[in-house]
Write a protein that holds these residues in place. Sequence first.
Motif, PDB file in Angstrom:
ATOM      1  N   ASN A 171      43.563  50.452  32.527  1.00  0.00           N
ATOM      2  CA  ASN A 171      44.152  48.923  32.332  1.00  0.00           C
ATOM      3  C   ASN A 171      45.347  48.838  31.343  1.00  0.00           C
ATOM      4  O   ASN A 171      46.410  48.049  31.556  1.00  0.00           O
ATOM      5  CB  ASN A 171      42.997  47.960  32.266  1.00  0.00           C
ATOM      6  CG  ASN A 171      42.154  47.583  33.173  1.00  0.00           C
ATOM      7  OD1 ASN A 171      42.522  47.865  34.378  1.00  0.00           O
ATOM      8  ND2 ASN A 171      40.811  47.265  32.852  1.00  0.00           N
TER       9      ASN A 171
ATOM     10  N   ARG B  59      38.184  44.284  42.156  1.00  0.00           N
ATOM     11  CA  ARG B  59      38.953  43.539  41.320  1.00  0.00           C
ATOM     12  C   ARG B  59      40.427  43.284  42.129  1.00  0.00           C
ATOM     13  O   ARG B  59      41.037  42.443  42.077  1.00  0.00           O
ATOM     14  CB  ARG B  59      39.484  43.806  39.902  1.00  0.00           C
ATOM     15  CG  ARG B  59      37.930  43.613  38.895  1.00  0.00           C
ATOM     16  CD  ARG B  59      38.673  44.081  37.522  1.00  0.00           C
ATOM     17  NE  ARG B  59      37.268  44.176  36.602  1.00  0.00           N
ATOM     18  CZ  ARG B  59      37.217  43.898  35.215  1.00  0.00           C
ATOM     19  NH1 ARG B  59      38.322  43.731  34.712  1.00  0.00           N
ATOM     20  NH2 ARG B  59      36.105  43.814  34.835  1.00  0.00           N
TER      21      ARG B  59
ATOM     22  N   THR C  33      41.866  40.203  43.631  1.00  0.00           N
ATOM     23  CA  THR C  33      42.919  39.435  43.217  1.00  0.00           C
ATOM     24  C   THR C  33      44.300  39.466  43.924  1.00  0.00           C
ATOM     25  O   THR C  33      45.068  38.558  44.351  1.00  0.00           O
ATOM     26  CB  THR C  33      43.405  40.133  41.939  1.00  0.00           C
ATOM     27  OG1 THR C  33      42.318  40.015  40.847  1.00  0.00           O
ATOM     28  CG2 THR C  33      44.829  39.441  41.202  1.00  0.00           C
TER      29      THR C  33
ATOM     30  N   VAL D 115      42.579  33.355  36.831  1.00  0.00           N
ATOM     31  CA  VAL D 115      42.279  33.565  35.551  1.00  0.00           C
ATOM     32  C   VAL D 115      40.803  33.410  35.336  1.00  0.00           C
ATOM     33  O   VAL D 115      40.163  33.912  34.679  1.00  0.00           O
ATOM     34  CB  VAL D 115      43.515  33.288  34.516  1.00  0.00           C
ATOM     35  CG1 VAL D 115      43.019  33.581  33.403  1.00  0.00           C
ATOM     36  CG2 VAL D 115      44.750  33.742  34.849  1.00  0.00           C
TER      37      VAL D 115
ATOM     38  N   TYR E 219      37.841  35.116  35.952  1.00  0.00           N
ATOM     39  CA  TYR E 219      37.314  36.423  35.161  1.00  0.00           C
ATOM     40  C   TYR E 219      36.993  36.011  33.580  1.00  0.00           C
ATOM     41  O   TYR E 219      36.442  36.967  33.025  1.00  0.00           O
ATOM     42  CB  TYR E 219      38.533  37.114  34.806  1.00  0.00           C
ATOM     43  CG  TYR E 219      39.075  37.982  36.271  1.00  0.00           C
ATOM     44  CD1 TYR E 219      38.547  39.477  36.612  1.00  0.00           C
ATOM     45  CD2 TYR E 219      39.955  37.342  37.043  1.00  0.00           C
ATOM     46  CE1 TYR E 219      38.992  39.888  37.625  1.00  0.00           C
ATOM     47  CE2 TYR E 219      40.315  38.039  38.087  1.00  0.00           C
ATOM     48  CZ  TYR E 219      39.876  39.281  38.461  1.00  0.00           C
ATOM     49  OH  TYR E 219      40.168  39.916  39.854  1.00  0.00           O
TER      50      TYR E 219
ATOM     51  N   PHE F   2      36.574  40.128  29.097  1.00  0.00           N
ATOM     52  CA  PHE F   2      37.696  39.398  29.278  1.00  0.00           C
ATOM     53  C   PHE F   2      38.636  39.314  28.246  1.00  0.00           C
ATOM     54  O   PHE F   2      38.429  38.991  26.950  1.00  0.00           O
ATOM     55  CB  PHE F   2      36.863  38.000  29.784  1.00  0.00           C
ATOM     56  CG  PHE F   2      38.231  36.944  30.129  1.00  0.00           C
ATOM     57  CD1 PHE F   2      38.908  37.055  30.999  1.00  0.00           C
ATOM     58  CD2 PHE F   2      38.434  35.930  28.996  1.00  0.00           C
ATOM     59  CE1 PHE F   2      40.032  35.959  31.479  1.00  0.00           C
ATOM     60  CE2 PHE F   2      39.359  34.830  29.295  1.00  0.00           C
ATOM     61  CZ  PHE F   2      40.115  34.961  30.400  1.00  0.00           C
TER      62      PHE F   2
ATOM     63  N   GLU G  48      42.023  37.232  28.323  1.00  0.00           N
ATOM     64  CA  GLU G  48      42.968  36.299  28.994  1.00  0.00           C
ATOM     65  C   GLU G  48      44.331  36.795  29.148  1.00  0.00           C
ATOM     66  O   GLU G  48      45.148  36.886  30.277  1.00  0.00           O
ATOM     67  CB  GLU G  48      43.174  34.854  28.539  1.00  0.00           C
ATOM     68  CG  GLU G  48      43.916  34.079  29.233  1.00  0.00           C
ATOM     69  CD  GLU G  48      43.907  32.479  28.729  1.00  0.00           C
ATOM     70  OE1 GLU G  48      44.501  31.676  29.243  1.00  0.00           O
ATOM     71  OE2 GLU G  48      43.081  32.187  27.845  1.00  0.00           O
TER      72      GLU G  48
ATOM     73  N   THR H  56      44.312  39.863  31.659  1.00  0.00           N
ATOM     74  CA  THR H  56      43.900  39.305  32.942  1.00  0.00           C
ATOM     75  C   THR H  56      45.384  38.840  33.538  1.00  0.00           C
ATOM     76  O   THR H  56      45.461  38.932  34.623  1.00  0.00           O
ATOM     77  CB  THR H  56      42.857  38.477  32.990  1.00  0.00           C
ATOM     78  OG1 THR H  56      41.900  39.210  32.365  1.00  0.00           O
ATOM     79  CG2 THR H  56      42.534  37.979  34.230  1.00  0.00           C
TER      80      THR H  56
ATOM     81  N   GLN I  44      48.085  41.289  34.635  1.00  0.00           N
ATOM     82  CA  GLN I  44      47.522  42.001  35.485  1.00  0.00           C
ATOM     83  C   GLN I  44      47.625  41.205  36.956  1.00  0.00           C
ATOM     84  O   GLN I  44      48.003  41.589  37.898  1.00  0.00           O
ATOM     85  CB  GLN I  44      46.314  42.650  35.426  1.00  0.00           C
ATOM     86  CG  GLN I  44      45.829  43.574  34.434  1.00  0.00           C
ATOM     87  CD  GLN I  44      44.575  43.869  34.020  1.00  0.00           C
ATOM     88  OE1 GLN I  44      43.588  43.108  34.207  1.00  0.00           O
ATOM     89  NE2 GLN I  44      44.144  45.165  33.554  1.00  0.00           N
TER      90      GLN I  44
END
Length: 204
Positions: A27, A96, A100, A114, A117, A123, A125, A128, A131
Amino acid sequence: KMTNGYVSITGVEASRLMQVEVEKWVNERVATPSSFKLPQALQVRLDEIKKTFDENRSKLGGSALPAEVMNEAFPPCINYCLEGLLAGRRASHMERFALTSFLVNIGMPLDQMVSFYTSVTDFDESLTRYQIEHIAGMKGNRTKYTPPTCNTLRTHGVCRNPDSVCKSVVHPLSYYRKKARLILKREEGKTAEEAESLNTATEE
């Protein structure tokens, strides 16, 4: 259990810790914008192809998607991913991405995506949001991703509770289109029946 400053863990717990670290590593790299640039001539041609594809996306996939998000038309696999996420279950990378990319393509607002999640233990923010924007083509290489096919989801164990509509489609967005049409037709039928009943009652 701690003994002499050491914590004993099971093999399952060790695997889980490794999974978390690997996902975190991936990630972090996905969230890092690439500085690689294509040659100008190639980039221009690529932009032209992308523009043509985006303009004809709905035609390539059949009928256009509903103008408004229809939660009741979500395929079982997406419901599985979403319900698990909201319940705090740690979702796999494929879950995911499938969720998404599906929500992005049906027009779900970014802030709402958002918010789904927030129940995840790790988490973040900003990460996320980045992404999601990356999958939506708003960041990175500006490519808007579509969900994996049904075959790919089956391979990764994401295909859950298939229903009768699943038998006639090969892609989550195709399911969404078809289910939405069925729902709208059913609602139109009810409206027509109600109107006819009202007319009959008025005549009487």
